[in-house]
Scaffold this motif. Structure first.
Motif, PDB file in Angstrom:
ATOM      1  N   TRP A 191       1.335  -0.983   0.091  1.00  0.00           N
ATOM      2  CA  TRP A 191      -0.088  -0.523   0.285  1.00  0.00           C
ATOM      3  C   TRP A 191       0.320   1.474  -0.589  1.00  0.00           C
ATOM      4  N   LYS A 192       2.190   1.034   0.394  1.00  0.00           N
ATOM      5  CA  LYS A 192       2.611   2.438   0.916  1.00  0.00           C
ATOM      6  C   LYS A 192       3.495   2.686  -0.807  1.00  0.00           C
ATOM      7  N   LEU A 193       4.178   1.596  -1.145  1.00  0.00           N
ATOM      8  CA  LEU A 193       4.709   1.794  -2.692  1.00  0.00           C
ATOM      9  C   LEU A 193       3.613   2.083  -3.077  1.00  0.00           C
ATOM     10  N   MET A 194       2.084   1.836  -3.708  1.00  0.00           N
ATOM     11  CA  MET A 194       1.219   2.076  -4.386  1.00  0.00           C
ATOM     12  C   MET A 194       1.394   3.361  -4.637  1.00  0.00           C
ATOM     13  N   ARG A 195       1.121   4.224  -3.154  1.00  0.00           N
ATOM     14  CA  ARG A 195       0.381   5.786  -2.948  1.00  0.00           C
ATOM     15  C   ARG A 195       2.078   6.319  -3.282  1.00  0.00           C
ATOM     16  N   VAL A 196       3.140   6.093  -3.413  1.00  0.00           N
ATOM     17  CA  VAL A 196       4.301   6.940  -3.412  1.00  0.00           C
ATOM     18  C   VAL A 196       4.299   7.079  -5.444  1.00  0.00           C
ATOM     19  N   MET A 197       4.151   5.698  -6.202  1.00  0.00           N
ATOM     20  CA  MET A 197       3.523   5.410  -7.158  1.00  0.00           C
ATOM     21  C   MET A 197       2.774   6.636  -7.682  1.00  0.00           C
ATOM     22  N   VAL A 198       1.333   6.472  -7.002  1.00  0.00           N
ATOM     23  CA  VAL A 198       0.025   7.227  -7.626  1.00  0.00           C
ATOM     24  C   VAL A 198       0.533   9.081  -7.812  1.00  0.00           C
ATOM     25  N   LYS A 199       1.709   9.057  -6.485  1.00  0.00           N
ATOM     26  CA  LYS A 199       1.942  10.525  -6.228  1.00  0.00           C
ATOM     27  C   LYS A 199       3.349  11.090  -7.303  1.00  0.00           C
TER      28      LYS A 199
END
Length: 544
Positions: free
Chosen positions: A5-13
């Motif tokens: 989930w953290k990786l997903m948020r970073v990639m979306v940003k």
């Protein structure tokens, strides 16, 4: 899953952040959003009309579920087709892919994070098309609260299975394909999968459409629905779940659809854990070629600067996978798809349609065909990426002893060449399959060539005004810019006014209207060419 989930948020940003956007780009997004409001209302009006008419025709015979079946089949097809490009771009062809391998993340976690942006694009389409369609169906059927509750859950889960199936197929292809020796060629071939997929689905549906007795199906409840959703079982499950609300059958199919969606997520992460890294690592290889001076000398010959620049641009487009799929495939998809449909159904309603044009008023024929041409040629990826395709290498033009006018003209000719290929394919379809009368075709052909040139100039002006040169991945030239909508909106506004004036004018006869239309287009061409020349003088050496 916390790391995922953290990786997903970073990639979306990283993908969607507005931090590095200029004020002009932010203003452009606002203007595009405002321009999309009337288009959105038009789409809603169109969807409401279709669903209302179909419900009125199918509800008396108890086959209103076919509406939902067709809707879910269409969305499944769109999701699969869209996912091919987004999955390849995000999972394999992005510049940051191999940098994640050295980080302390499992393959499924990286895959989960990289799925976020492609999935958001699917939910955008889901919100524009499926959500209002379900609402309109509920209004026409007089459904209660339970329908909207289940409909929302079905809406949220619909993109999962098409996305997962497409991603798994591509992971297998990228795992076992010999891409280390043929990296760019494999990218192009895999990018063409969307083209083949769209045609293949159409062939399967048409081969099966002749089976069965249509009259008998109309009298049997859900028989027509089973035919429509034969190749898409999940579309059938969703349709029954929303049409048989309150029954055990509807509940069973709803729970089955939910279970399949959740199972698809687990399957996606499991397959990704095993195969994703193996496919990614194959991208790092390359094929070493030896320099052969004799072969080089055979191909070295003197030619004009303009021809050399044109060939360079064409080679960049055809040899760069992202440019090839975004420009060539996208430009030629509609005419090729139309020709194949007509060849598969030689006795269909389109065949011989051109002969009926003789009985229609000439003014309406030529103006109607001109309007369709504007829509078909309005979005030309080759034009609105003319300057941006060069990226940081654009500044090499400032040091070479080549006039700015020739550099821009070469890019303009490349854009027009892509439009010309589309016009040529449509001409073959018009003359051979549709049997359009030669005079009508000839006038349309001349008008289309001028329109294609104007569309190329419009896209080039927009890209020259706000180029994107600081990209690190070719996808950034097209993704998230929405720049293609701007020239289409301008052309629709200008040409729409021209069509409206000529339609309501006292001019009659195909030759008279065509002559006036060609004259107007030539005037517009001269005006746009003047503005392009002025912009080249003002902007060419000042682009940052």
């Amino acid at each position: 899953m916390s790391k995922a989930w953290k990786l997903m948020r970073v990639m979306v940003k990283m993908q969607l952040s507005m931090a590095n956007k200029s004020s002009m780009e932010k203003f452009g997004y606002i203007m595009i959003g405002l321009m999309m409001i009337p288009f959105g209302l038009l789409i809603l009006f169109f969807i409401q009309g279709i669903i209302g008419n179909m419900y009125a025709a199918l509800e008396p015979i108890g086959n209103e579920g076919v509406i939902l079946g067709l809707l879910f089949v269409m969305m499944t097809f769109i999701f699969c087709f869209t996912s091919i490009g987004t999955v390849l771009s995000s999972f394999y062809f992005a510049e940051d892919v191999e940098s994640f391998i050295s980080l302390p993340f499992q393959p499924y976690q990286i895959l989960f994070g990289k799925s976020a942006v492609p999935f958001l694009s699917l939910y955008g389409l889901n919100t524009i098309l499926l959500l209002p369609s379900l609402v309109f169906y509920g209004i026409h059927s007089g459904s209660g609260v339970l329908y909207y509750l289940l409909g929302f859950i079905v809406w949220a889960l619909t993109p999962i299975i098409p996305f997962v199936l497409t991603a798994i197929v591509l992971m297998f292809i990228m795992r076992f394909a010999n891409i280390s020796k043929n990296k760019d060629r494999t990218k192009v071939l895999v990018g063409l999968l969307g083209f083949v997929f769209a045609i293949g689905i159409n062939v399967l549906v048409r081969l099966d459409s002749g089976t069965g007795n249509a009259a008998e199906m109309l009298t049997q409840q859900n028989a027509l629905l089973e035919l429509v959703t034969k190749f898409f079982p999940t579309a059938y499950f969703s349709s029954i779940a929303l049409t048989d609300i309150g029954s055990w059958t509807g509940l069973f199919y709803f729970l089955l659809f939910v279970a399949l969606s959740l199972g698809a997520i687990l399957l996606f992460l499991t397959v990704g854990q095993r195969f994703y890294f193996k496919g990614v690592l194959g991208l790092s290889g390359g094929k070493r070629s030896e320099f052969d001076e004799e072969k080089v000398q055979k191909h070295v010959k003197q030619q004009s600067i303009l021809m050399s620049l044109w060939k360079k641009e064409i080679r960049i487009i055809f040899r760069t996978p992202t440019f090839f799929t975004q420009i060539v495939v996208q430009s030629l998809f509609f005419p090729v798809f139309l020709i194949i449909i007509m060849m598969l159904d030689p006795n269909g309603p389109l065949t011989g349609w051109g002969t009926q044009l003789n009985v229609i008023e000439g003014k309406k024929v030529i103006l109607g065909m001109f309007g369709l041409t504007v829509v078909a040629l309005g979005i030309n990826p080759a034009s609105f990426s003319s300057v941006s395709r060069d990226g940081k290498s654009w500044f090499n033009h400032l040091y070479l002893p080549i006039p700015a006018s020739k550099v821009i003209l070469s890019k303009l000719l490349v854009s027009f060449f892509m439009n010309f290929l589309s016009i040529l394919l449509l001409s073959l379809a018009a003359l051979i399959v549709l049997k359009v009368p030669f005079i009508i075709w000839f006038l349309w052909f001349v008008i289309s060539l001028i329109t294609g040139w104007i569309a190329s100039i419009a896209g080039l002006i927009i890209d020259l005004y706000t180029p994107k040169l600081n990209w690190t991945d070719e996808r950034e030239v097209f993704k998230g810019r929405f720049i293609g909508i701007v020239p289409l909106a301008l052309e629709a506004a200008v040409f729409g006014v021209v069509i409206l004036i000529l339609w309501n004018s006292g001019l009659e006869g195909i030759w008279t209207v065509s002559s006036v239309l060609i004259l107007v287009l030539l005037i517009i061409t001269a005006i746009t060419q003047y503005f392009l020349n002025r912009m080249v003088q003002q902007k060419y050496y000042k682009i940052l």
